[in-house]
Design an enzyme around this catalytic site. Structure first.
Site, PDB file in Angstrom:
ATOM      1  N   PHE A   1      86.667  67.799  27.903  1.00 13.58           N
ATOM      2  CA  PHE A   1      87.774  67.702  29.046  1.00 13.58           C
ATOM      3  C   PHE A   1      88.490  69.058  29.167  1.00 13.58           C
ATOM      4  CE2 PHE A   1      91.658  66.692  30.918  1.00 13.58           C
ATOM      5  CZ  PHE A   1      91.195  66.194  32.008  1.00 13.58           C
ATOM      6  N   ASP A   2      88.872  69.408  30.328  1.00 18.33           N
ATOM      7  CA  ASP A   2      89.332  70.529  30.807  1.00 18.33           C
ATOM      8  C   ASP A   2      90.366  71.155  30.049  1.00 18.33           C
ATOM      9  OD1 ASP A   2      90.074  68.608  32.306  1.00 18.33           O
ATOM     10  OD2 ASP A   2      91.011  70.028  33.855  1.00 18.33           O
TER      11      ASP A   2
HETATM   12  N1  F0G Z   1      91.281  63.923  27.201  1.00 13.67           N
HETATM   13  C1  F0G Z   1      90.588  63.437  28.148  1.00 13.67           C
HETATM   14  C2  F0G Z   1      89.381  62.870  28.207  1.00 13.67           C
HETATM   15  C3  F0G Z   1      91.429  63.512  29.284  1.00 13.67           C
HETATM   16  O1  F0G Z   1      90.873  62.835  30.478  1.00 13.67           O
HETATM   17  C4  F0G Z   1      92.620  63.835  29.541  1.00 13.67           C
HETATM   18  C5  F0G Z   1      93.234  63.879  30.915  1.00 13.67           C
HETATM   19  C6  F0G Z   1      93.292  64.690  28.442  1.00 13.67           C
HETATM   20  C7  F0G Z   1      92.470  64.664  27.410  1.00 13.67           C
HETATM   21  C8  F0G Z   1      94.528  65.211  28.472  1.00 13.67           C
HETATM   22  O2  F0G Z   1      95.404  64.392  28.689  1.00 13.67           O
HETATM   23  O3  F0G Z   1      96.653  64.744  30.872  1.00 13.67           O
HETATM   24  O4  F0G Z   1      97.688  63.136  28.954  1.00 13.67           O
HETATM   25  O5  F0G Z   1      97.778  65.677  28.898  1.00 13.67           O
HETATM   26  N2  F0G Z   1      92.962  63.453  32.031  1.00 13.67           N
HETATM   27  C9  F0G Z   1      93.473  63.163  33.048  1.00 13.67           C
HETATM   28  C10 F0G Z   1      92.329  63.140  34.163  1.00 13.67           C
HETATM   29  C11 F0G Z   1      94.407  64.238  33.629  1.00 13.67           C
HETATM   30  O6  F0G Z   1      92.883  62.877  35.552  1.00 13.67           O
HETATM   31  O7  F0G Z   1      91.242  62.748  33.628  1.00 13.67           O
HETATM   32  P1  F0G Z   1      97.020  64.585  29.301  1.00 13.67           P
END
Ligand code: F0G
Length: 458
Positions: free
Chosen positions: A124-125
């Site tokens: 994830f980014d």
């Molecule tokens: N890992 C994954 C797979 C995620 O999808 C996200 C966040 C995070 C880590 C980070 O978590 O936002 O609580 O700091 N995804 C959101 C999205 C922002 O829109 O997919 P976070």
């Protein structure tokens, strides 16, 4: 007659939405510099930007909030959360954090060093950001099937074991802090990882003396897909599947804003006491004392309750059926989407939708703007803007998939809303040949540019 499916919950409170005209939206999106993150939410009719923190809490969660213990240290809310994490996920040690990326920041501060290599499935980014920020390198080992939206594979989140072994072989274990397994794999389309793959990845990593980290934001949706798609799991309870999944992890980071159905919160789960102690220092520096870590007592209570609700089969069934409903409506209109449908979102294939538009004009972002103009629906680009620039060359990175993500908040919208979204996108699809120019960047940040980028029409 067989009874049709219906959600096993009802609505107690509603939030009104404001409709807008196309003229208003044209003005607003221009003011927002064609970046949907810059839009005020009251200028959006249906908000599919993210499923993160946007879910509707239950009456049980709201009532748990009233019992929140706001003591600085040793609050009962902390112990409720600890109990839920041990009970559902099996981790004896945990640290609360304010959200998922904060959990990454704390844990990676202990583990990730300059020059390290971190293999995983389409990180994830924020995960990638926290790796690259520490001058380490994320290596994508996702199976090739994930990069063709039209190939049907039940577990497109799986890691390719050959790709993984190549990385493990070609670097000393001391340079590989862990393998990340993202459940479900957000960047490849909300696609699950099979139990078989979790088991194999863990065995292989162990063989090379490397830890396994689960990025667990949507672990319950992953368990649902294992139950539905993997041989031998049909008759197992979601919670049994979850417990088995986490046997193959040494540690986890969690964005509780997804499968724990809360508006804010996160945590790190650990099996090793030594690592827990090391991470505790960073938690205190960055998040707060170890028994609250950036969360209020009421939020920890809601989170604990959310972990139980989020792992109920009936809830997951309603959730994933709704996402699939949107997917099947789009498919019926001939719109190219990632198949099989993801757990939290439908991913529209912008390369197939707007193949004539030059890639440097941001196909998926152009599509996001068109969908907003059409009906006030806000979706999010998972493509070239998000992929950012190569840290060395500073050139745009063109990812294999250029996607528009229609992300469904939990327990928030009805299928009528899904119907409207599908029809709006169909209207855009019908006039796709008239979309001959896209967008160009006028301003961008050096890292994570998609959040603040400013664009204009070409
Ligand atoms: N890992 C994954 C797979 C995620 O999808 C996200 C966040 C995070 C880590 C980070 O978590 O936002 O609580 O700091 N995804 C959101 C999205 C922002 O829109 O997919 P976070």
């Amino acid at each position: 007659m067989k009874l049709p499916f219906a959600e096993s919950y009802k609505i107690k409170m509603v939030e009104n939405l404001r409709r807008s005209t196309r003229e208003e939206r044209e003005q607003w999106i221009k003011e927002a510099r064609y970046n949907l993150f810059n839009l005020r939410s009251d200028r959006v009719f249906i908000d599919l930007l993210t499923d993160s923190g946007t879910g509707a809490m239950s009456d049980q969660q709201w009532s748990a909030m009233m019992l929140g213990d706001e003591s600085y240290a040793g609050a009962s809310s902390y112990y409720k959360m600890k109990e839920a994490i041990r009970d559902i996920l099996g981790f004896p040690y945990f640290l609360p954090t304010h959200q998922g990326r904060a959990a990454e920041n704390v844990l990676f501060s202990v583990l990730v060093k300059d020059g390290d290599v971190v293999p995983g499935n389409s990180h994830f980014d924020t995960t990638k950001g926290h790796i690259e920020f520490r001058k380490a390198c994320a290596v994508d080992c996702t199976i090739d099937e994930a990069f063709d939206t039209q190939v049907e594979h039940p577990f497109k989140g799986n890691l390719d074991l050959d790709k993984l072994e190549d990385v493990l072989k070609s670097h000393p274990a001391s340079r590989i802090p862990f393998v990340v397994v993202t459940l479900t794999c957000n960047s490849s389309g909300g696609q699950p990882v099979s139990m078989r793959n979790l088991k194999d990845v863990h065995a292989m990593a162990q063989n090379y003396g490397v830890r396994v980290l689960f990025d667990s934001a949507r672990f319950a949706e992953n368990a649902y897909f294992i139950k539905k798609r993997e041989e031998g799991y049909q008759d197992k309870e979601i919670r049994e599947i979850v417990r088995e999944m986490f046997e193959y992890a040494d540690m986890m980071t969690m964005s509780s804003k997804k499968d724990a159905i809360v508006n804010i919160g996160g945590f790190i789960g650990l099996k090793e006491e030594k690592l827990f102690r090391e991470a505790s220092t960073y938690n205190i520096m960055f998040e707060g004392y170890i028994t609250y870590g950036g969360m209020s007592g009421r939020d920890m209570n809601a989170l604990a309750q959310g972990l139980y609700e989020g792992t109920h089969f009936d809830y997951l069934d309603a959730r994933i059926r709704q996402v699939a409903y949107l997917g099947s409506r789009l498919e019926a209109f001939g719109i190219p989407v990632q198949k099989p449908f993801g757990g939290h979102a439908i991913f529209v294939d912008a390369n197939k939708f707007l193949p004539e538009l030059p890639r440097e004009q941001f196909r998926a972002q152009t599509l996001a703007v068109e969908l907003y103009l059409e009906a006030g629906v806000r979706a999010v680009e998972i493509g070239t803007l998000l992929a950012d620039r190569d840290p060395q060359t500073r050139e745009n990175r063109y990812p294999e998939l250029e996607l528009l993500r229609l992300t469904i908040p939990r327990r928030v919208y009805t299928n009528n809303h899904m119907e409207l979204v599908a029809t709006a996108l169909k209207n855009v699809y019908d006039r796709r040949n008239d979309i001959s120019s896209g967008l160009k960047i006028i301003n961008e940040a050096p890292i994570m540019r998609h959040f603040t980028v400013e664009l204009e029409k070409v």
